[in-house]
Design a protein around this motif. Structure first.
Motif, PDB file in Angstrom:
ATOM      1  N   ASP A  78      12.908   4.505   0.475  1.00 30.69           N
ATOM      2  CA  ASP A  78      11.456   4.263   0.479  1.00 30.69           C
ATOM      3  C   ASP A  78      10.937   4.306  -0.961  1.00 30.69           C
ATOM      4  O   ASP A  78      11.568   4.903  -1.839  1.00 30.69           O
ATOM      5  CB  ASP A  78      10.735   5.327   1.337  1.00 30.69           C
ATOM      6  CG  ASP A  78       9.347   4.853   1.774  1.00 30.69           C
ATOM      7  OD1 ASP A  78       8.899   3.788   1.307  1.00 30.69           O
ATOM      8  OD2 ASP A  78       8.710   5.559   2.581  1.00 30.69           O
TER       9      ASP A  78
ATOM     10  N   ASP B 145      -0.975   0.557   5.798  1.00 32.12           N
ATOM     11  CA  ASP B 145      -0.488   1.828   6.347  1.00 32.12           C
ATOM     12  C   ASP B 145       0.366   1.575   7.592  1.00 32.12           C
ATOM     13  O   ASP B 145      -0.162   1.364   8.691  1.00 32.12           O
ATOM     14  CB  ASP B 145      -1.671   2.737   6.682  1.00 32.12           C
ATOM     15  CG  ASP B 145      -1.187   4.079   7.230  1.00 32.12           C
ATOM     16  OD1 ASP B 145       0.055   4.290   7.267  1.00 32.12           O
ATOM     17  OD2 ASP B 145      -2.026   4.895   7.636  1.00 32.12           O
TER      18      ASP B 145
ATOM     19  N   LEU C 127       7.349   3.098  10.212  1.00 27.07           N
ATOM     20  CA  LEU C 127       8.497   3.494   9.372  1.00 27.07           C
ATOM     21  C   LEU C 127       9.166   4.755   9.923  1.00 27.07           C
ATOM     22  O   LEU C 127      10.394   4.887   9.889  1.00 27.07           O
ATOM     23  CB  LEU C 127       8.045   3.725   7.930  1.00 27.07           C
ATOM     24  CG  LEU C 127       7.584   2.468   7.181  1.00 27.07           C
ATOM     25  CD1 LEU C 127       7.099   2.828   5.771  1.00 27.07           C
ATOM     26  CD2 LEU C 127       8.705   1.435   7.102  1.00 27.07           C
ATOM     27  N   LYS C 128       8.342   5.657  10.475  1.00 30.29           N
ATOM     28  CA  LYS C 128       8.915   6.891  11.048  1.00 30.29           C
ATOM     29  C   LYS C 128       9.809   6.522  12.248  1.00 30.29           C
ATOM     30  O   LYS C 128      10.917   7.046  12.404  1.00 30.29           O
ATOM     31  CB  LYS C 128       7.792   7.838  11.481  1.00 30.29           C
ATOM     32  CG  LYS C 128       8.320   9.133  12.066  1.00 30.29           C
ATOM     33  CD  LYS C 128       7.198  10.061  12.513  1.00 30.29           C
ATOM     34  CE  LYS C 128       7.737  11.345  13.138  1.00 30.29           C
ATOM     35  NZ  LYS C 128       8.778  11.163  14.150  1.00 30.29           N
TER      36      LYS C 128
ATOM     37  N   ARG D  25       6.334  -0.893  -0.654  1.00 31.30           N
ATOM     38  CA  ARG D  25       4.974  -0.773  -0.092  1.00 31.30           C
ATOM     39  C   ARG D  25       4.022  -1.686  -0.857  1.00 31.30           C
ATOM     40  O   ARG D  25       4.037  -1.702  -2.091  1.00 31.30           O
ATOM     41  CB  ARG D  25       4.522   0.676  -0.153  1.00 31.30           C
ATOM     42  CG  ARG D  25       5.377   1.533   0.784  1.00 31.30           C
ATOM     43  CD  ARG D  25       4.937   2.947   0.800  1.00 31.30           C
ATOM     44  NE  ARG D  25       5.758   3.726   1.717  1.00 31.30           N
ATOM     45  CZ  ARG D  25       5.341   4.136   2.911  1.00 31.30           C
ATOM     46  NH1 ARG D  25       4.154   3.813   3.381  1.00 31.30           N
ATOM     47  NH2 ARG D  25       6.142   4.879   3.669  1.00 31.30           N
TER      48      ARG D  25
ATOM     49  N   ASP E  58       3.028   3.807   8.228  1.00 29.14           N
ATOM     50  CA  ASP E  58       3.863   5.018   8.258  1.00 29.14           C
ATOM     51  C   ASP E  58       4.390   5.319   9.662  1.00 29.14           C
ATOM     52  O   ASP E  58       5.523   5.782   9.827  1.00 29.14           O
ATOM     53  CB  ASP E  58       3.068   6.226   7.743  1.00 29.14           C
ATOM     54  CG  ASP E  58       3.066   6.255   6.218  1.00 29.14           C
ATOM     55  OD1 ASP E  58       3.756   5.398   5.618  1.00 29.14           O
ATOM     56  OD2 ASP E  58       2.358   7.101   5.643  1.00 29.14           O
ATOM     57  N   HIS E  59       3.533   5.089  10.687  1.00 30.23           N
ATOM     58  CA  HIS E  59       3.960   5.392  12.059  1.00 30.23           C
ATOM     59  C   HIS E  59       5.160   4.499  12.456  1.00 30.23           C
ATOM     60  O   HIS E  59       6.063   4.936  13.175  1.00 30.23           O
ATOM     61  CB  HIS E  59       2.798   5.207  13.039  1.00 30.23           C
ATOM     62  CG  HIS E  59       2.184   3.834  13.021  1.00 30.23           C
ATOM     63  ND1 HIS E  59       1.602   3.270  11.902  1.00 30.23           N
ATOM     64  CD2 HIS E  59       2.083   2.903  14.003  1.00 30.23           C
ATOM     65  CE1 HIS E  59       1.154   2.063  12.190  1.00 30.23           C
ATOM     66  NE2 HIS E  59       1.430   1.817  13.463  1.00 30.23           N
TER      67      HIS E  59
ATOM     68  N   ALA F 242       6.259  -3.225   3.523  1.00 26.77           N
ATOM     69  CA  ALA F 242       5.340  -2.429   4.350  1.00 26.77           C
ATOM     70  C   ALA F 242       3.920  -2.743   3.897  1.00 26.77           C
ATOM     71  O   ALA F 242       3.480  -2.302   2.833  1.00 26.77           O
ATOM     72  CB  ALA F 242       5.658  -0.945   4.184  1.00 26.77           C
TER      73      ALA F 242
END
Ligand code: NAD
Length: 504
Positions: free
Chosen positions: A383, A314, A319-320, A405, A316-317, A311
């Protein structure tokens, strides 16, 4: 030595649902007939992983059975190699027709012995058919070269068979991986001795009967059932001229050394730890769909499966979206079981260890179940892995995605490049520049842009780099034909050329 209790034919696999059904014992196929091992040895139960129940038994062979199969192959190969290449390819045309006509039967058989869901099994059979089609096309591709190199002197290259060759295959693609090897080897004029995985020998058995029905002469294709003893006997047998292997890295490396030492041509494909690079500009929907399909397909038991998600920045969107999509999968319907109880324990062990080392289990499939008795693991996402954790370094071979990450692409390259495997790597981005940078830097033989399982389709060759492949070249496509044949170079002069000194 054939005994009377073996049916002449394994017959059709008549099951058309997931309901458990026992089938045929797995014996050797030598000289076009089912045979008992020459020496009585152990038998092994073949489990249907969905139900955890034995659906057949495999009779393990040894060096004497290998020798019998090689002798049968050698006798048949002399005649087979005299068939014109077009006639040899016509057997594959007929095999293709039989496979297409019986695609549901073959898919159910693959699904039952391996555990993958029906649609995945059908995709495997379809890919196997594509490999057969490549074999059908070889007469149009395999014309050698010829050139008049000086006046009246011609040099010519022709592809000649090697003789008897051998292949050893893994459990995860019972029908497709044998078909990575067979079309090129058979059309090339060789006889073949196959040793399928002792966990999934049934699909190869059905293939043997279909090849016979398609007109392949007895003895050109043989199966010896078993494990390590059979593999080592194939490596050592002086009449086996080439050795193809697909399986884990540890075994691939060992058998590559052994077969090479015995003077054979060897190509041994090993395991994998595939990295996906996800950057912030990636398309969320495309990425989520692809990543989930890649790490959960065939319950993660693919050498091309996504295993580490790097990853970058950023994301996160994204990964969600990956997590949400994977969380919606229904065990037993969208994802099948893993191969054995031992595999289930191994996979859970990796997840447990990562959790104990401080990673977060954001999707936990450790307690998944569907049909009673099966070997289930649901989609799992870890994660916050560090690159040093075993879950981020080693092949898990289950439906587990380890997220590491990283702040920059450069750091992602370092992590990917430090891993000893080199099968596949993919990038998810909408930037052509990033795609090209990743594709030119990764240490992987098969690369994808917005594709989680970048399998080269025919006619492109399949094969990884580094610890994912020992030996030169790819196992499918034109490289496969080159691997299973040797080049004869012929220089001819039919008339004396008085104006030439050299070669006159
Ligand atoms: P495996 O290495 O355990 O077995 C593969 C074959 O080797 C089987 O036929 C088995 O009987 C034989 N074998 C096992 N141990 C042996 C030993 N000590 N000596 C000699 N022979 C031995 O692999 P598997 O569990 O059946 O399959 C999964 C592995 O295969 C994974 O690592 C996966 O990545 C790999 N694989 C790689 C590719 C590829 O193209 N690179 C494709 C499919 C599977």
């Amino acid at each position: 030595m054939t005994t009377v209790d073996i049916p002449a034919s394994v017959g059709r696999f008549a099951v058309t649902s997931e309901a458990f059904m026992p089938w045929h014992d797995a014996r050797h196929w030598i000289g076009g007939a089912w045979r008992h091992p020459l020496t009585a040895r152990a038998t092994l139960d073949i489990h249907n992983p969905r139900h955890g129940k034995a659906m057949a038994r495999v009779h393990l062979g040894g060096a004497d059975d290998v020798d019998a199969a090689v002798r049968a192959g050698a006798a048949a190969q002399r005649i087979w190699s005299e068939w014109p290449i077009r006639d040899r390819a016509h057997v594959l045309y007929r095999l293709r027709e039989l496979m297409v006509r019986n695609i549901d039967e073959l898919s159910w058989l693959v699904s039952h012995e391996n555990g993958k869901i029906f649609s995945e099994a059908k995709a495997e059979v379809e890919k196997g058919i594509e490999c057969v089609e490549y074999g059908c096309s070889l007469p149009n591709l395999a014309a050698g070269n010829q050139l008049e190199v000086s006046r009246g002197v011609a040099c010519e290259v022709a592809y000649a068979p090697l003789g008897v060759v051998a292949g050893v295959t893994p459990f995860n693609f019972p029908l497709m991986v044998p078909l990575w090897m067979l079309p090129q080897a058979l059309v090339g004029g060789n006889a073949f001795v196959m040793k399928p995985s002792e966990r999934v020998p049934l699909s190869t058995m059905r293939l043997a009967e279909m090849l016979k029905e398609a007109g392949l002469p007895d003895g050109v294709f043989n199966i010896v059932q078993g494990g390590r003893d059979v593999v080592e006997a194939l490596c050592d047998h002086p009449q086996v001229k080439a050795f193809g292997f697909v399986g884990s890295t540890k075994v691939a490396k060992a058998v590559y050394g052994r077969a090479s030492l015995a003077g054979k041509r060897a190509l041994c494909l090993g395991g994998a730890k595939n990295h996906l690079f996800v950057v912030p500009d990636a398309d969320v929907e495309v990425t989520a769909e692809n990543v989930v399909a890649s790490f959960t397909g065939c319950a993660g038991q693919r050498c091309m499966a996504a295993s580490v998600l790097l990853a970058v920045g950023d994301v996160d969107h994204i990964l969600k979206a990956v997590r949400d999509r994977a969380a919606n999968m229904v065990t037993g319907k969208d994802i099948g079981p893993v191969t054995t109880q031992a595999a289930r324990d191994r996979i859970k062990g990796y997840v447990d260890a990562a959790e104990q080392a401080g990673a977060s289990i954001v999707l936990d499939g450790r307690n998944a179940s569907a049909d009673a008795g099966g070997y289930w693991v649901g989609p799992t996402i870890i994660d916050g892995c560090t690159p040093e954790m075993p879950a981020a370094r080693e092949e898990i071979f289950g439906p587990v995605l380890s997220v590491v990450r990283v702040p920059t692409l450069e750091r992602a390259f370092e992590i990917e490049g430090a891993n000893p495997y080199g099968n596949a790597s993919s990038v998810y981005t909408t930037s052509g520049d990033i795609a090209r940078r990743v594709m030119s830097r990764v240490e992987a033989g098969m690369c994808g842009v917005n594709i989680g399982v970048p399998v080269p389709r025919e006619p492109f060759g399949f094969g990884g780099w580094n610890d994912s492949c020992f030996g030169a070249g790819n196992i499918t496509g034109w490289d496969g034909y080159r691997f299973w044949t040797r080049q004869r170079k012929i220089t001819s002069k039919w008339a004396l050329q008085r104006d030439q000194n050299w070669m006159s």
